[in-house]
Design a protein around this motif. Structure first.
Motif, PDB file in Angstrom:
ATOM      1  N   ASP A  32       0.853  -1.181   0.000  1.00 41.75           N
ATOM      2  CA  ASP A  32       0.000   0.000   0.000  1.00 41.75           C
ATOM      3  C   ASP A  32       0.882   1.221   0.000  1.00 41.75           C
ATOM      4  N   GLU A  33       0.255   2.369  -0.147  1.00 42.92           N
ATOM      5  CA  GLU A  33       1.014   3.599  -0.187  1.00 42.92           C
ATOM      6  C   GLU A  33       0.505   4.573   0.858  1.00 42.92           C
ATOM      7  N   ASP A  34       0.012   4.006   1.977  1.00 43.94           N
ATOM      8  CA  ASP A  34      -0.543   4.839   3.031  1.00 43.94           C
ATOM      9  C   ASP A  34       0.597   5.450   3.840  1.00 43.94           C
ATOM     10  N   PHE A  35       1.313   6.361   3.274  1.00 43.49           N
ATOM     11  CA  PHE A  35       2.411   6.971   3.989  1.00 43.49           C
ATOM     12  C   PHE A  35       2.174   8.464   4.052  1.00 43.49           C
ATOM     13  N   TYR A  36       2.683   9.044   5.107  1.00 42.57           N
ATOM     14  CA  TYR A  36       2.525  10.482   5.284  1.00 42.57           C
ATOM     15  C   TYR A  36       3.489  11.202   4.361  1.00 42.57           C
ATOM     16  N   GLN A  37       2.985  12.139   3.611  1.00 40.96           N
ATOM     17  CA  GLN A  37       3.765  12.740   2.542  1.00 40.96           C
ATOM     18  C   GLN A  37       4.797  13.765   3.026  1.00 40.96           C
ATOM     19  N   LEU A  69     -10.582   6.731  -0.856  1.00 42.62           N
ATOM     20  CA  LEU A  69      -9.358   7.426  -0.465  1.00 42.62           C
ATOM     21  C   LEU A  69      -9.186   7.554   1.048  1.00 42.62           C
ATOM     22  N   TYR A  70     -10.176   7.114   1.824  1.00 39.37           N
ATOM     23  CA  TYR A  70     -10.078   7.264   3.275  1.00 39.37           C
ATOM     24  C   TYR A  70      -8.834   6.588   3.838  1.00 39.37           C
ATOM     25  N   LYS A  71      -8.513   5.407   3.310  1.00 38.76           N
ATOM     26  CA  LYS A  71      -7.403   4.629   3.873  1.00 38.76           C
ATOM     27  C   LYS A  71      -6.086   5.386   3.793  1.00 38.76           C
ATOM     28  N   HIS A  72      -5.963   6.277   2.826  1.00 41.02           N
ATOM     29  CA  HIS A  72      -4.711   7.027   2.685  1.00 41.02           C
ATOM     30  C   HIS A  72      -4.595   8.134   3.730  1.00 41.02           C
ATOM     31  N   ILE A  73      -5.705   8.554   4.292  1.00 41.44           N
ATOM     32  CA  ILE A  73      -5.675   9.523   5.378  1.00 41.44           C
ATOM     33  C   ILE A  73      -5.447   8.797   6.709  1.00 41.44           C
ATOM     34  N   LEU A 125      -5.229  14.638  -3.027  1.00 45.35           N
ATOM     35  CA  LEU A 125      -4.842  14.932  -4.406  1.00 45.35           C
ATOM     36  C   LEU A 125      -3.721  14.000  -4.858  1.00 45.35           C
ATOM     37  N   THR A 126      -2.758  13.750  -3.976  1.00 41.54           N
ATOM     38  CA  THR A 126      -1.637  12.879  -4.326  1.00 41.54           C
ATOM     39  C   THR A 126      -2.114  11.481  -4.684  1.00 41.54           C
ATOM     40  N   PHE A 127      -2.989  10.917  -3.862  1.00 39.38           N
ATOM     41  CA  PHE A 127      -3.422   9.549  -4.113  1.00 39.38           C
ATOM     42  C   PHE A 127      -4.496   9.472  -5.186  1.00 39.38           C
ATOM     43  N   ARG A 128      -5.242  10.545  -5.401  1.00 41.35           N
ATOM     44  CA  ARG A 128      -6.165  10.563  -6.544  1.00 41.35           C
ATOM     45  C   ARG A 128      -5.371  10.484  -7.839  1.00 41.35           C
ATOM     46  N   ARG A 129      -4.228  11.168  -7.879  1.00 38.52           N
ATOM     47  CA  ARG A 129      -3.400  11.143  -9.087  1.00 38.52           C
ATOM     48  C   ARG A 129      -2.835   9.751  -9.369  1.00 38.52           C
ATOM     49  N   LYS A 130      -2.751   8.930  -8.335  1.00 39.46           N
ATOM     50  CA  LYS A 130      -2.216   7.582  -8.516  1.00 39.46           C
ATOM     51  C   LYS A 130      -3.276   6.596  -9.009  1.00 39.46           C
TER      52      LYS A 130
END
Length: 292
Positions: A32-37, A69-73, A125-130
């Motif tokens: 996954d890419e659930d990392f703080y940017q 996108l919730y999981k990325h937050i 926005l970052t994860f929407r772009r992915k």
């Protein structure tokens, strides 16, 4: 990424620079890419782009986002949300997976709530772009006469160039799918699909009818060009599209539609103007990837 040319993200009429950080991976966990940017540079003064409501307990702000996108937050083990809450001194409430709703940010200080909101917007926005594109805005150019002339073009090309490197029938566009693309979209919920439909209707009422005079625009496809600067490395050939009357009305129309969707965030802003073209040949269409 070059230090002097960082990735820029536009939010609420402002431009932010996103700094890179090293991504961590966890063994035995789902990829996954659930990392703080990381740190987002932003102005310290209050931002009027967000609606922050004062309550008896402090301040409150809500964020609309698709549940995908919730999981990325939240992040792995909730680490991203915890880090956001600690750094901004706020509390962030996120709907459960699969449930649609709003992300709610509360805190004692308005500046902290705004900071959390800004960082959440950057993450979204970052994860929407992915995400892969799900829809696109386009005018179809598949009138019967256009299809017939396209098939004649295909026949002539294959007759003259079939022995040339990489030229075969599979790289031609399906004549029924000839179109003029305005922009690509990532729509992650039924609400976003409905928002897109409503926005198109607003565009029609506010400026499309005025530009077109309430009548269909007559366009012509003539001449071909390639996408890159090196003719020896061409993957896409496209037909040029322009108005029959020589006016700029089609360009004005598609540019204003693009601008409206970019302002809404449904299309990521990469270009200020639509490149009017209709793809006729693309090596990505090739059925046999080994036939080079």
């Amino acid at each position: 990424m070059e230090v002097l040319r960082p990735q820029l993200i536009r939010l609420g009429g402002r431009i932010y620079r996103k700094n890179p950080i090293q991504e961590q991976t966890y063994q035995h966990e789902e990829e996954d890419e659930d990392f703080y940017q990381g740190f987002v540079e932003c102005a310290e003064e209050p931002c009027d782009a967000y609606e922050v409501v004062q309550t008896q307990q402090g301040f409150r702000c809500t964020v609309k986002a698709p549940s995908l996108l919730y999981k990325h937050i939240v992040g792995k083990r909730g680490d991203t949300r915890k880090k956001l809450e600690v750094e901004t001194k706020t509390s962030i409430s996120i709907p459960k997976p699969g449930q649609e709703g709003e992300i709610v940010i509360t805190g004692q200080h308005r500046s902290g709530v705004i900071s959390a909101r800004t960082r959440i917007d950057v993450l979204l926005l970052t994860f929407r772009r992915k995400q892969p594109f799900t829809h696109f805005l386009a005018f179809f150019l598949n009138e019967v006469e256009v299809q017939e002339r396209f098939l004649k073009f295909q026949e002539e090309v294959l007759e003259k160039c079939s022995m040339d490197h990489g030229v075969d029938s599979t790289i031609f566009q399906n004549p029924r799918k000839l179109h003029l693309t305005i922009g690509m979209l990532v729509l992650l919920s039924e609400q976003e699909i409905q928002q897109t439909c409503e926005m198109l209707q607003q565009c029609k009422e506010e400026f499309i009818d005025d530009i077109s005079g309430g009548k269909p625009l007559e366009v012509e496809m003539a001449g071909i060009e390639y996408m890159n600067d090196d003719p020896g490395m061409v993957d896409v050939l496209y037909a040029k599209v322009h108005m029959k009357d020589g006016s700029n009305r089609l360009q004005e129309l598609v540019d204003r539609v693009l601008e409206r969707f970019q302002a809404s965030g449904l299309i990521v802003k990469e270009w200020n103007s639509v490149k009017l073209h209709a793809t006729v040949m693309n090596t990505l269409f090739r059925k046999d990837p080994n036939a080079l």
